[in-house]
Design a protein around this motif. Structure first.
Motif, PDB file in Angstrom:
ATOM      1  N   UNK A  43       0.866  -1.173   0.000  1.00  0.00           N
ATOM      2  CA  UNK A  43       0.000   0.000   0.000  1.00  0.00           C
ATOM      3  C   UNK A  43       0.905   1.227   0.000  1.00  0.00           C
ATOM      4  N   UNK A  44       0.733   2.093  -0.986  1.00  0.00           N
ATOM      5  CA  UNK A  44       1.545   3.305  -1.068  1.00  0.00           C
ATOM      6  C   UNK A  44       0.986   4.401  -0.177  1.00  0.00           C
ATOM      7  N   UNK A  45       1.875   5.139   0.478  1.00  0.00           N
ATOM      8  CA  UNK A  45       1.512   6.341   1.218  1.00  0.00           C
ATOM      9  C   UNK A  45       1.484   7.475   0.197  1.00  0.00           C
ATOM     10  N   UNK A  46       0.289   7.948  -0.145  1.00  0.00           N
ATOM     11  CA  UNK A  46       0.137   8.930  -1.228  1.00  0.00           C
ATOM     12  C   UNK A  46       0.854  10.248  -0.950  1.00  0.00           C
ATOM     13  N   UNK A  47       0.992  10.634   0.313  1.00  0.00           N
ATOM     14  CA  UNK A  47       1.718  11.865   0.628  1.00  0.00           C
ATOM     15  C   UNK A  47       3.177  11.737   0.187  1.00  0.00           C
ATOM     16  N   UNK A  48       3.780  10.587   0.440  1.00  0.00           N
ATOM     17  CA  UNK A  48       5.169  10.367   0.007  1.00  0.00           C
ATOM     18  C   UNK A  48       5.266  10.376  -1.518  1.00  0.00           C
ATOM     19  N   UNK A  49       4.321   9.755  -2.170  1.00  0.00           N
ATOM     20  CA  UNK A  49       4.334   9.695  -3.643  1.00  0.00           C
ATOM     21  C   UNK A  49       4.235  11.109  -4.215  1.00  0.00           C
ATOM     22  N   UNK A  50       3.366  11.921  -3.639  1.00  0.00           N
ATOM     23  CA  UNK A  50       3.204  13.302  -4.117  1.00  0.00           C
ATOM     24  C   UNK A  50       4.438  14.147  -3.824  1.00  0.00           C
ATOM     25  N   UNK A  51       5.028  13.975  -2.629  1.00  0.00           N
ATOM     26  CA  UNK A  51       6.199  14.768  -2.244  1.00  0.00           C
ATOM     27  C   UNK A  51       7.452  14.387  -3.016  1.00  0.00           C
ATOM     28  N   UNK A  52       7.629  13.099  -3.278  1.00  0.00           N
ATOM     29  CA  UNK A  52       8.835  12.591  -3.949  1.00  0.00           C
ATOM     30  C   UNK A  52       8.438  11.566  -5.010  1.00  0.00           C
ATOM     31  N   UNK A  53       7.962  12.031  -6.166  1.00  0.00           N
ATOM     32  CA  UNK A  53       7.410  11.102  -7.163  1.00  0.00           C
ATOM     33  C   UNK A  53       8.413  10.076  -7.720  1.00  0.00           C
ATOM     34  N   UNK A  54       9.715  10.349  -7.633  1.00  0.00           N
ATOM     35  CA  UNK A  54      10.701   9.391  -8.149  1.00  0.00           C
ATOM     36  C   UNK A  54      11.219   8.427  -7.095  1.00  0.00           C
ATOM     37  N   UNK A  55      10.821   8.618  -5.834  1.00  0.00           N
ATOM     38  CA  UNK A  55      11.235   7.682  -4.804  1.00  0.00           C
ATOM     39  C   UNK A  55      10.552   6.332  -5.007  1.00  0.00           C
ATOM     40  N   UNK A  56      11.190   5.284  -4.502  1.00  0.00           N
ATOM     41  CA  UNK A  56      10.602   3.951  -4.501  1.00  0.00           C
ATOM     42  C   UNK A  56       9.893   3.754  -3.172  1.00  0.00           C
ATOM     43  N   UNK A  57       8.681   3.226  -3.212  1.00  0.00           N
ATOM     44  CA  UNK A  57       7.878   3.009  -2.008  1.00  0.00           C
ATOM     45  C   UNK A  57       8.068   1.555  -1.582  1.00  0.00           C
ATOM     46  N   UNK A  58       8.697   1.382  -0.430  1.00  0.00           N
ATOM     47  CA  UNK A  58       9.107   0.047   0.037  1.00  0.00           C
ATOM     48  C   UNK A  58       8.511  -0.266   1.398  1.00  0.00           C
ATOM     49  N   UNK A  59       8.563  -1.542   1.740  1.00  0.00           N
ATOM     50  CA  UNK A  59       8.208  -1.986   3.077  1.00  0.00           C
ATOM     51  C   UNK A  59       9.175  -3.085   3.500  1.00  0.00           C
ATOM     52  N   UNK A  60       9.313  -3.210   4.801  1.00  0.00           N
ATOM     53  CA  UNK A  60      10.184  -4.251   5.351  1.00  0.00           C
ATOM     54  C   UNK A  60       9.501  -4.828   6.587  1.00  0.00           C
ATOM     55  N   UNK A  61       9.275  -6.113   6.568  1.00  0.00           N
ATOM     56  CA  UNK A  61       8.622  -6.770   7.699  1.00  0.00           C
ATOM     57  C   UNK A  61       9.522  -6.720   8.928  1.00  0.00           C
ATOM     58  N   UNK A  62       8.861  -6.620  10.076  1.00  0.00           N
ATOM     59  CA  UNK A  62       9.596  -6.575  11.332  1.00  0.00           C
ATOM     60  C   UNK A  62       9.593  -7.961  11.925  1.00  0.00           C
TER      61      UNK A  62
END
Length: 181
Positions: free
Chosen positions: A162-181
């Motif tokens: 699930x992408x955090x849309x605020x991050x996508x809007x603020x930094x459109x070229x960043x990669x949206x990642x997750x890491x399990x704990x």
């Protein structure tokens, strides 16, 4: 790493986070290739630039890191011979519904200390802290440089469900990642 006795890790307090803390920190990164998502597929593209912070960036960074600490988030740092050489920050809120994300808002290693295991140590501390707060995963809006993405992949990160849309809007070229704990 040689001279491990000179390398110390600890949490930062809001009152010590100031511009002078970064006097011996070298943000400089030469980027030649970046990951880009085109037509639903990830590809590596030429995207040369030099990533460096100007004074305004440091002012914003200091403000953001202080805010993280003051809102009960984590700012954890690496010092070599008393000088700041790396840091990670994690925001305290859990978001993303079932995903249970905690936002890893920054992780940076000084250019002169990269590839010495500091990033890995800081990343594991961030994971440990987020898990203690009740998160299930770290959410990372990460620099798309090939080298940066290689680090996250080595830490077990994958594309966020699930992408955090605020991050996508603020930094459109960043990669949206997750890491399990």
């Amino acid at each position: 790493m040689e001279n491990n006795i000179l390398l110390k890790y600890r949490a930062l307090y809001a009152d010590e986070i100031c511009r002078e803390l970064f006097n011996d920190f070298i943000r400089h990164q030469i980027v030649t290739k970046c990951w880009r998502k085109e037509n639903g597929k990830w590809i590596i593209k030429d995207a040369p630039f030099v990533d460096d912070w100007i004074e305004k960036d440091y002012q914003i960074l200091v403000s953001c890191l202080k805010n993280t600490v003051l809102s009960n988030g984590l700012v954890y740092a690496a010092f070599y011979d008393g000088n700041l050489k790396g840091f990670v920050s994690v925001e305290p809120e859990i978001f993303g519904g079932e995903q249970g994300y905690c936002d890893l808002s920054s992780i940076h290693i000084s250019e002169d200390m990269r590839n010495k295991g500091i990033g890995k140590t800081l990343f594991f501390e961030a994971k440990k802290w987020a898990k203690q707060k009740g998160a299930k995963k770290l959410y990372i809006s990460a620099h798309s440089a090939v080298e940066s993405q290689a680090f996250y992949k080595s830490m077990g990160c994958v594309e966020a469900e699930v992408y955090n849309q605020k991050h996508v809007e603020d930094e459109p070229y960043d990669c949206q990642l997750e890491c399990s704990l």
